[in-house]
Design a protein around this motif. Structure first.
Motif, PDB file in Angstrom:
ATOM      1  N   GLU A  53      62.018  64.744  59.384  1.00 44.86           N
ATOM      2  CA  GLU A  53      60.926  65.222  58.524  1.00 44.86           C
ATOM      3  C   GLU A  53      60.878  64.424  57.227  1.00 44.86           C
ATOM      4  N   ARG A  54      62.030  64.211  56.638  1.00 43.96           N
ATOM      5  CA  ARG A  54      62.079  63.454  55.381  1.00 43.96           C
ATOM      6  C   ARG A  54      61.774  61.980  55.623  1.00 43.96           C
TER       7      ARG A  54
ATOM      8  N   LEU B  59      58.718  59.563  53.901  1.00 44.08           N
ATOM      9  CA  LEU B  59      59.000  58.288  53.216  1.00 44.08           C
ATOM     10  C   LEU B  59      58.365  57.090  53.917  1.00 44.08           C
ATOM     11  N   GLY B  60      57.667  57.337  55.017  1.00 45.50           N
ATOM     12  CA  GLY B  60      57.075  56.239  55.778  1.00 45.50           C
ATOM     13  C   GLY B  60      58.073  55.468  56.612  1.00 45.50           C
TER      14      GLY B  60
ATOM     15  N   LEU C 275      65.386  54.932  62.933  1.00 45.69           N
ATOM     16  CA  LEU C 275      65.892  55.115  61.572  1.00 45.69           C
ATOM     17  C   LEU C 275      67.260  54.456  61.407  1.00 45.69           C
ATOM     18  N   ILE C 276      68.103  54.571  62.435  1.00 43.92           N
ATOM     19  CA  ILE C 276      69.405  53.890  62.394  1.00 43.92           C
ATOM     20  C   ILE C 276      69.206  52.375  62.346  1.00 43.92           C
TER      21      ILE C 276
ATOM     22  N   ASP D 259      67.602  48.538  55.063  1.00 42.70           N
ATOM     23  CA  ASP D 259      66.565  49.290  54.350  1.00 42.70           C
ATOM     24  C   ASP D 259      67.232  50.348  53.470  1.00 42.70           C
ATOM     25  N   GLU D 260      67.141  50.158  52.157  1.00 44.78           N
ATOM     26  CA  GLU D 260      67.837  51.036  51.219  1.00 44.78           C
ATOM     27  C   GLU D 260      67.332  52.480  51.283  1.00 44.78           C
ATOM     28  N   ARG D 261      66.028  52.660  51.606  1.00 46.82           N
ATOM     29  CA  ARG D 261      65.500  54.029  51.699  1.00 46.82           C
ATOM     30  C   ARG D 261      66.155  54.776  52.858  1.00 46.82           C
ATOM     31  N   ALA D 262      66.321  54.078  53.983  1.00 43.19           N
ATOM     32  CA  ALA D 262      66.966  54.703  55.145  1.00 43.19           C
ATOM     33  C   ALA D 262      68.437  54.991  54.846  1.00 43.19           C
TER      34      ALA D 262
END
Length: 390
Positions: A273-274, A278-279, A287-288, A295-298
């Protein structure tokens, strides 16, 4: 003179001794009749008679001669793992995973199918289809399919009825009865996290550890509690719903009726969900891959989820004082990105004496702990009946 019938006591003694001999063979890769006699204290004639019964029952086989200590070479015995097969099922919210296992729990076949529609009618149809496919893959054997074990993400009573599975939206489903009627073999139903705890204890990271808590982190969070090497199920059999611990008093509303439940902040569902907000990729493997690509956001998102996991695990450690906490199910795939934040949160929050020797581990079986544990349930039920044959 008519031969006297065995008394009840004699029958019971034979059952007990049969179980002792069978367990001796199960615990050793190879063993002779003389070694069984030495280890168990049963006399050689009794051992020979019971071994013959087990050979005739196709559960034990002779595999040739062993090393001699000066006399005749002993004939070695081995448990016949291919005498029958068990089906294990992990019924997820968005998947069905199944294995066909031999009687030692070795995986012979494995399949995974997406759960396209988790409503009860569609889910049961998919579950039945999955079991049919695995049964069709079973090699010929004396006992065929000995049983089916199913782990489900919800509260299950001792008659195999799913009382409440909020993430599946199933309630009062008599799953054991339905599956037994369809396949005509014994069926064991348990909570998925309990099955995962059994899988890790038997085949994975929990081997030989007396006090362990298995935390299943998937769409929701469940826990399997093993104390003194025994699964703890509570007064009514419903223990382990620690995903519904409140970690925020006035937090988000949960389908269970509570607010601020741990699984709303630390589960795969919470993670994805989060990620969508964040796109980022809204599926776990993507995501992994983003985190692996730097990717710093991940990476920061996994760190945040690790912190929330640590908050809940802190409560578990302070209450149960386990030797280990084992993180399993799908989110364990991201252990590389979760571990540091999770450990830091636990180090900061737990009572010092509780964490002194406690370790946090990730499941050796990763997201296959529950399916292996479910197959183990079916195997144990079958072998339990064998031990009671007099």
């Amino acid at each position: 003179m008519a031969k006297a019938k065995p008394t009840g006591d004699q029958t019971m003694i034979k059952k007990i001794n049969t179980a002792i001999v069978l367990d001796s063979v199960l615990k050793n890769s190879m063993i002779s009749r003389a070694q069984i006699s030495e280890q168990t204290g049963l006399n050689k004639a009794t051992v020979s008679s019971l071994v013959l019964d087990l050979i005739e029952s196709h559960l034990v086989e002779e595999i040739g001669q062993g090393e001699s200590n000066g006399g005749r070479k002993p004939v070695m015995l081995l448990f016949n793992a291919k005498a029958g097969y068990a089906v294990g099922i992990d019924l997820g919210v968005n998947y069905v995973r199944g294995v066909l296992a031999d009687l030692l729990g070795n995986v012979v076949e494995e399949r995974e199918w997406p759960m396209k529609r988790p409503d009860m009618a569609s889910g049961l149809k998919q579950l039945t289809s999955c079991i049919e496919e695995l049964i069709a893959l079973a090699p010929d054997s004396p006992y065929g399919i000995v049983g089916i074990g199913i782990g489900v993400p919800g509260i299950v009573d001792d008659e195999g009825t799913i009382l409440f599975a909020p993430n599946l939206a199933w309630e009062r489903v008599e799953l054991q009865r339905l599956v037994e009627e369809r396949f005509s073999v014994p069926v064991t139903i348990d909570n998925e996290a309990n099955a995962g705890a059994q899988g890790e204890q038997k085949y994975g990271a929990g081997r030989g550890i007396p006090h362990q808590i298995y935390v299943s982190v998937g769409i929701g969070i469940g826990t399997g509690i093993i104390l003194n090497k025994e699964l703890y199920k509570g007064a009514s059999g419903f223990s382990g719903e620690l995903g519904h611990l409140s970690i925020e008093y006035d937090g988000k509303p949960c389908r269970c009726g509570n607010r601020g439940c741990w699984e709303l902040y630390a589960s795969e569902n919470a993670l994805l969900e989060r990620a969508a907000q964040l796109g980022l990729p809204d599926e776990l493997d993507g995501l992994i891959a983003s985190a692996d690509a730097g990717d710093e956001r991940a990476i920061e998102l996994f760190r945040s989820i690790g912190n929330y996991l640590g908050a809940g695990i802190t409560n578990i450690v302070n209450v149960f004082n386990p030797n280990v906490v084992i993180i399993g199910n799908r989110v364990s795939r991201a252990s590389r990105w979760l571990e540091a934040a999770l450990q830091e949160a636990v180090d900061q929050r737990t009572l010092p004496y509780h964490r002194e020797r406690m370790r946090i581990l990730f499941a050796e079986l990763q997201d296959r702990s529950a399916v292996r544990g479910a197959a183990c349930y079916a195997i144990d039920a079958f072998l339990g009946k064998v031990r009671n044959v007099g």
